[in-house]
Design an enzyme around this catalytic site. Structure first.
Site, PDB file in Angstrom:
ATOM      1  N   GLY A  10       0.874  -1.179   0.000  1.00  0.00           N
ATOM      2  CA  GLY A  10       0.000   0.000   0.000  1.00  0.00           C
ATOM      3  C   GLY A  10       0.903   1.218   0.000  1.00  0.00           C
ATOM      4  O   GLY A  10       1.695   1.406   0.929  1.00  0.00           O
ATOM      5  N   ALA A  11       0.804   2.008  -1.080  1.00  0.00           N
ATOM      6  CA  ALA A  11       1.706   3.168  -1.195  1.00  0.00           C
ATOM      7  C   ALA A  11       0.932   4.475  -1.108  1.00  0.00           C
ATOM      8  O   ALA A  11       1.289   5.472  -1.724  1.00  0.00           O
ATOM      9  CB  ALA A  11       2.483   3.085  -2.514  1.00  0.00           C
ATOM     10  N   ARG A  83     -11.781   5.031   5.608  1.00  0.00           N
ATOM     11  CA  ARG A  83     -13.185   5.460   5.712  1.00  0.00           C
ATOM     12  C   ARG A  83     -13.337   6.935   5.351  1.00  0.00           C
ATOM     13  O   ARG A  83     -12.365   7.696   5.360  1.00  0.00           O
ATOM     14  CB  ARG A  83     -13.726   5.181   7.113  1.00  0.00           C
ATOM     15  CG  ARG A  83     -13.005   5.888   8.243  1.00  0.00           C
ATOM     16  CD  ARG A  83     -13.712   5.630   9.554  1.00  0.00           C
ATOM     17  NE  ARG A  83     -12.812   5.829  10.679  1.00  0.00           N
ATOM     18  CZ  ARG A  83     -13.235   6.139  11.909  1.00  0.00           C
ATOM     19  NH1 ARG A  83     -14.519   6.284  12.143  1.00  0.00           N
ATOM     20  NH2 ARG A  83     -12.359   6.290  12.890  1.00  0.00           N
ATOM     21  N   ILE A 119      -2.133  -2.567   9.363  1.00  0.00           N
ATOM     22  CA  ILE A 119      -2.727  -1.280   9.775  1.00  0.00           C
ATOM     23  C   ILE A 119      -4.131  -1.114   9.197  1.00  0.00           C
ATOM     24  O   ILE A 119      -4.910  -0.283   9.619  1.00  0.00           O
ATOM     25  CB  ILE A 119      -1.817  -0.100   9.326  1.00  0.00           C
ATOM     26  CG1 ILE A 119      -0.391  -0.257   9.872  1.00  0.00           C
ATOM     27  CG2 ILE A 119      -2.387   1.233   9.761  1.00  0.00           C
ATOM     28  CD1 ILE A 119       0.534   0.938   9.600  1.00  0.00           C
ATOM     29  N   THR A 120      -4.464  -1.921   8.210  1.00  0.00           N
ATOM     30  CA  THR A 120      -5.744  -1.795   7.485  1.00  0.00           C
ATOM     31  C   THR A 120      -6.940  -2.004   8.429  1.00  0.00           C
ATOM     32  O   THR A 120      -6.918  -2.878   9.298  1.00  0.00           O
ATOM     33  CB  THR A 120      -5.777  -2.839   6.347  1.00  0.00           C
ATOM     34  OG1 THR A 120      -4.654  -2.611   5.494  1.00  0.00           O
ATOM     35  CG2 THR A 120      -7.051  -2.742   5.540  1.00  0.00           C
ATOM     36  N   ASN A 121      -7.974  -1.217   8.237  1.00  0.00           N
ATOM     37  CA  ASN A 121      -9.194  -1.303   9.055  1.00  0.00           C
ATOM     38  C   ASN A 121     -10.285  -2.133   8.394  1.00  0.00           C
ATOM     39  O   ASN A 121     -10.304  -2.244   7.167  1.00  0.00           O
ATOM     40  CB  ASN A 121      -9.727   0.124   9.290  1.00  0.00           C
ATOM     41  CG  ASN A 121      -9.051   0.782  10.457  1.00  0.00           C
ATOM     42  OD1 ASN A 121      -8.823   0.143  11.483  1.00  0.00           O
ATOM     43  ND2 ASN A 121      -8.725   2.065  10.316  1.00  0.00           N
ATOM     44  N   HIS A 176      -9.714  -1.757  18.136  1.00  0.00           N
ATOM     45  CA  HIS A 176      -9.450  -0.406  17.604  1.00  0.00           C
ATOM     46  C   HIS A 176     -10.746   0.150  17.004  1.00  0.00           C
ATOM     47  O   HIS A 176     -10.893   0.317  15.801  1.00  0.00           O
ATOM     48  CB  HIS A 176      -8.354  -0.500  16.542  1.00  0.00           C
ATOM     49  CG  HIS A 176      -7.958   0.816  15.947  1.00  0.00           C
ATOM     50  ND1 HIS A 176      -7.548   1.898  16.690  1.00  0.00           N
ATOM     51  CD2 HIS A 176      -7.898   1.226  14.650  1.00  0.00           C
ATOM     52  CE1 HIS A 176      -7.255   2.907  15.891  1.00  0.00           C
ATOM     53  NE2 HIS A 176      -7.472   2.527  14.645  1.00  0.00           N
TER      54      HIS A 176
HETATM   55  C1  LMR Z   1      -7.080   5.862  12.909  1.00  0.00           C
HETATM   56  O1  LMR Z   1      -7.413   5.552  14.052  1.00  0.00           O
HETATM   57  O2  LMR Z   1      -6.574   6.953  12.633  1.00  0.00           O
HETATM   58  C2  LMR Z   1      -7.258   4.874  11.799  1.00  0.00           C
HETATM   59  O3  LMR Z   1      -7.813   3.702  12.298  1.00  0.00           O
HETATM   60  C3  LMR Z   1      -8.040   5.420  10.658  1.00  0.00           C
HETATM   61  C4  LMR Z   1      -9.490   5.676  10.987  1.00  0.00           C
HETATM   62  O4  LMR Z   1     -10.336   5.379  10.125  1.00  0.00           O
HETATM   63  O5  LMR Z   1      -9.804   6.197  12.051  1.00  0.00           O
END
Ligand code: LMR
Length: 320
Positions: A10-11, A83, A119-121, A176
């Site tokens: 992912g760039a 998002r 790191i991807t949500n 998270h």
């Molecule tokens: C964050 O916490 O900054 C990341 O998970 C991105 C997000 O969509 O909040």
């Protein structure tokens, strides 16, 4: 000794920031992968030209071919869609699950010995899925979130108290998402429990509650302000600290989305817990004493993660 190889899948904004930080720290040679043709190559060229100015020796290459991540020591995954304002991280589940499948296979086929940081949500579900798709051992796949959430909590507390961020040791557990659990009982200002320090400084309990709430919604606050995209400087900085802990066998205790099987009453789940990171990857999940209220809050958060895993299994039969 040969240089380490860092692959960034992912760039986009986080990927580019990761590459810059890793190069500046001379962590190794960097391969920036993205499916968008030309973009990782362009960013790699641009970043390479920082080298003479900043004085770093790191070979940075861009690619659209997974074969180029072969033999990577560390892989940091940011691929997927961020998002938009008004969305929750969970709204990204379907689209990013498909991305994790492709990335997991790319890792399995090219660098099965790497330490992988996702790191991807939605983070806790995506790191679980990435581990499933890649087939790597659980101790070599981890999610970045707790370092970021704790840094947000620490920043807001330092602003409130007018003290140095260096003296704030903040602690966030759980998934998270908006149900994450900032744990005040383990948060200190240079050893002074935060609630005691709040009394000394005349900061009310309700003000601390507001800071806890702002921490929980910290990612969304930035998404709303940016209008297009999500945070990247602090997420990248957080993942780099985890990669450094692995490469340097630092045995740091960092809050990470680690695989928890048995501890905290959990049964095979990735969720934010204090984790020792060293050359063995996630070497140990540290189980700490929690109050009944903290346990109840953690349960709400882990239940939310479990629901997402069920949704993943429903969307991709190979995960069931
Ligand atoms: C964050 O916490 O900054 C990341 O998970 C991105 C997000 O969509 O909040």
């Amino acid at each position: 000794m040969a240089r380490k190889k860092i692959a960034l899948i992912g760039a986009g904004m986080i990927g580019g920031t990761l590459a810059h930080l890793a190069a500046k720290k001379e962590m190794g040679d960097i391969v920036l992968f993205d499916i968008a043709e030309g973009m990782p190559q362009g960013k790699a060229l641009d970043l390479s030209q920082c080298g003479p100015i900043e004085g770093f020796d790191a070979k940075i290459t861009g690619t659209n071919d997974y074969a180029d991540i072969a033999g990577a020591d560390v892989v940091i995954v940011t691929a997927g869609v961020p998002r938009k304002p008004g969305m929750s991280r969970d709204d990204l589940l379907g689209i990013n699950l498909k991305v994790m499948k492709a990335v997991g296979e790319g890792i399995k086929n090219n660098c099965p010995d790497a330490f992988v940081i996702c790191i991807t949500n939605p983070l806790d579900a995506m790191v679980w899925a990435l581990r499933e798709f890649s087939g790597l051992p659980h101790n070599k796949v981890v999610g970045m979130a707790g370092v970021l959430d704790s840094a947000r909590f620490a920043t807001f507390l330092a602003w409130e108290f007018g003290c140095s961020v260096k003296d704030v040791n903040a602690f966030v557990l759980g998934g998270h998402g908006d149900t994450m659990v900032p744990v005040t009982s383990y948060t200190t200002i240079n050893g002074i429990p935060v609630n005691d320090y709040a009394k000394i400084k005349g900061v009310s309990e309700s003000r601390i509650d507001e800071i806890v709430d702002r921490t929980r919604k910290g990612g969304g606050e930035i998404v709303g302000l940016l209008g297009n995209g999500s945070a990247y400087y602090a997420p990248a900085t957080s993942a780099i600290s985890m990669a450094e802990a692995y490469l340097g066998d630092q045995k740091r205790i960092l809050p990470c989305a680690s695989y928890v099987d048995g501890k905290y009453g959990l049964d095979g789940l990735y969720v934010g817990v204090p984790t020792v990171i060293g050359a063995g990857g996630t070497e140990e999940v540290v189980e700490i004493e929690l109050s009944d209220e903290e346990k109840a809050n953690l349960k709400v958060s882990t239940d939310a993660v479990e629901e997402l895993l069920e949704a993943c299994k429903g969307l991709d039969g190979s995960l069931a």
